[in-house]
Design an enzyme around this catalytic site. Structure first.
Site, mmCIF file in Angstrom:
data_model
loop_
_atom_site.group_PDB
_atom_site.id
_atom_site.type_symbol
_atom_site.label_atom_id
_atom_site.label_comp_id
_atom_site.label_asym_id
_atom_site.label_seq_id
_atom_site.Cartn_x
_atom_site.Cartn_y
_atom_site.Cartn_z
ATOM 1 N N LYS A 1 30.799 68.445 26.797
ATOM 2 C CA LYS A 1 30.405 68.944 28.126
ATOM 3 C C LYS A 1 30.587 67.841 29.152
ATOM 4 O O LYS A 1 30.583 66.645 28.820
ATOM 5 C CB LYS A 1 28.958 69.433 28.151
ATOM 6 C CG LYS A 1 27.874 68.402 27.782
ATOM 7 C CD LYS A 1 27.283 67.603 28.930
ATOM 8 C CE LYS A 1 26.203 66.648 28.446
ATOM 9 N NZ LYS A 1 26.009 65.443 29.200
ATOM 10 N N ASP B 1 19.859 68.197 26.216
ATOM 11 C CA ASP B 1 21.074 68.877 26.694
ATOM 12 C C ASP B 1 21.641 69.797 25.607
ATOM 13 O O ASP B 1 22.818 70.113 25.600
ATOM 14 C CB ASP B 1 22.128 67.855 27.152
ATOM 15 C CG ASP B 1 22.581 66.948 26.016
ATOM 16 O OD1 ASP B 1 22.049 67.080 24.894
ATOM 17 O OD2 ASP B 1 23.471 66.109 26.241
HETATM 18 O O1 C5P Z 1 16.177 64.429 24.650
HETATM 19 P P1 C5P Z 1 17.331 63.511 24.498
HETATM 20 O O2 C5P Z 1 17.510 62.973 23.119
HETATM 21 O O3 C5P Z 1 18.598 64.089 25.034
HETATM 22 O O4 C5P Z 1 17.014 62.272 25.454
HETATM 23 C C1 C5P Z 1 17.261 60.938 25.130
HETATM 24 C C2 C5P Z 1 16.410 60.053 26.020
HETATM 25 O O5 C5P Z 1 16.835 60.147 27.395
HETATM 26 C C3 C5P Z 1 14.935 60.413 26.062
HETATM 27 O O6 C5P Z 1 14.230 59.804 25.021
HETATM 28 C C4 C5P Z 1 14.513 59.877 27.428
HETATM 29 O O7 C5P Z 1 14.287 58.482 27.363
HETATM 30 C C5 C5P Z 1 15.743 60.104 28.282
HETATM 31 N N1 C5P Z 1 15.653 61.369 29.039
HETATM 32 C C6 C5P Z 1 14.793 61.437 30.121
HETATM 33 N N2 C5P Z 1 14.723 62.602 30.841
HETATM 34 C C7 C5P Z 1 15.486 63.661 30.519
HETATM 35 C C8 C5P Z 1 16.376 63.601 29.421
HETATM 36 C C9 C5P Z 1 16.444 62.429 28.699
HETATM 37 O O8 C5P Z 1 14.084 60.479 30.448
HETATM 38 N N3 C5P Z 1 15.397 64.772 31.260
#
Ligand code: C5P
Length: 286
Positions: free
Chosen positions: A8, A135
């Site tokens: 993406k 995502d």
């Molecule tokens: O949830 P995911 O593994 O995609 O996110 C990785 C990291 O990115 C999270 O642990 C967080 O530190 C940061 N993040 C965030 N806010 C979001 C998405 C991700 O702070 N909306």
């Protein structure tokens, strides 16, 4: 059995305040592209999960999101896991801001649900997706979508004009956590409205689409990775090209409406930069 796991691009990313749960509130427009990984999988009778991958950076154990998706599926569907072997042919670089791991996991989940005659509802699939990442939900359907929340709330699907992308890989495994931790939110600055981009994606010119592209994580990303900053400045400055960052990096992208233009620029950049560059197009998941 085989399926395609698309990458993406974030055409719009406006990160806002940090929430009490540690995630940031955001608005994003994502689009699946025809560049991605190929996944081959089989059911056997040994009751276990096994993962193979051509990329050494990808974990092959239960920390892999594909492994987690398989476990979630059998648990939620109340089916005993017969044993699944998965081979991931990785083309999406790890830590590129292209959602590679999320796509692999969610497209695996979709493939399993289809194979076992859809024991899980859309709601159940959504809950699993949200347990796997921020995502991830987007990859259940793919296409072009506006998402809110921490990236898991679908708001609107858009019928976008087909676009051609030039993806430039700096060769950096960008840490999403680190980039977010460096992000400073300016409360006094009003955020841009993604509806302008949505409108332009439906009927605008390429110039108007490019002018509506936003990523306020760009400064945090280039602040973390000096080499990426140099490359970004080189392409946007010396080469005078409009270049953008996808998500929390590290992939950079340029946008075109004609494939010929993308091919031309690929040739030009390949002569000057020692980087992997690929061409991709807007993609609809089946
Ligand atoms: O949830 P995911 O593994 O995609 O996110 C990785 C990291 O990115 C999270 O642990 C967080 O530190 C940061 N993040 C965030 N806010 C979001 C998405 C991700 O702070 N909306």
């Amino acid at each position: 059995m085989k399926f395609f796991s698309p990458a993406k691009i974030n055409l719009f990313l406006w990160v806002k305040e940090k929430r009490k749960d540690g995630y940031h509130e955001l608005e994003t427009v994502m689009q699946t592209i025809d560049f991605g990984d190929e996944i081959e999988w089989n059911i056997h009778d040994r009751g276990q999960i096994s993962i193979e991958c051509n990329c050494p950076e990808v974990p092959l154990d239960s920390s892999n999101l594909v492994w987690k998706a398989i476990e979630f599926f059998f648990q939620e569907a109340r089916i005993s896991n017969p044993g699944i072997s998965v081979r991931i042919n990785k083309k999406i670089p790890v830590g590129a801001g292209l959602g590679g791991g999320s796509s692999n996991a969610i497209r695996m989940l979709v493939a399993l649900n289809r194979h076992f005659n859809c024991p899980l509802s859309e709601t159940q699939m959504g809950l699993i997706a949200n347990a796997l990442g921020s995502d991830t939900h987007f990859f259940l359907k793919g296409g072009t979508w506006l998402y809110r929340g921490r990236g898991e709330i679908p708001v609107q699907e858009i019928d976008a004009v087909p676009l051609v992308y030039l993806l430039i890989f700096p060769g950096i495994n960008s840490s999403t956590k680190m980039v977010y931790s460096r992000f400073i939110f300016d409360l006094t600055k009003p955020g841009p409205d993604p509806s302008l981009l949505l409108l332009k994606l439906k009927q605008g010119s390429l110039k108007e689409i490019k002018n509506a592209i936003v990523n306020n994580l760009t400064d945090a990303f280039v602040g973390c990775y000096h080499d990426a900053e140099e490359l970004f400045i080189k392409i946007s400055g010396e080469e005078k090209k409009q270049v953008f960052v996808s998500g929390s990096g590290s992939a950079l992208f340029c946008l075109f409406d004609k494939e010929q233009e993308a091919i031309k620029m690929k040739g030009e950049l390949e002569k000057r930069l020692n980087k992997t560059i690929v061409i991709a197009r807007t993609y609809q998941c089946s």
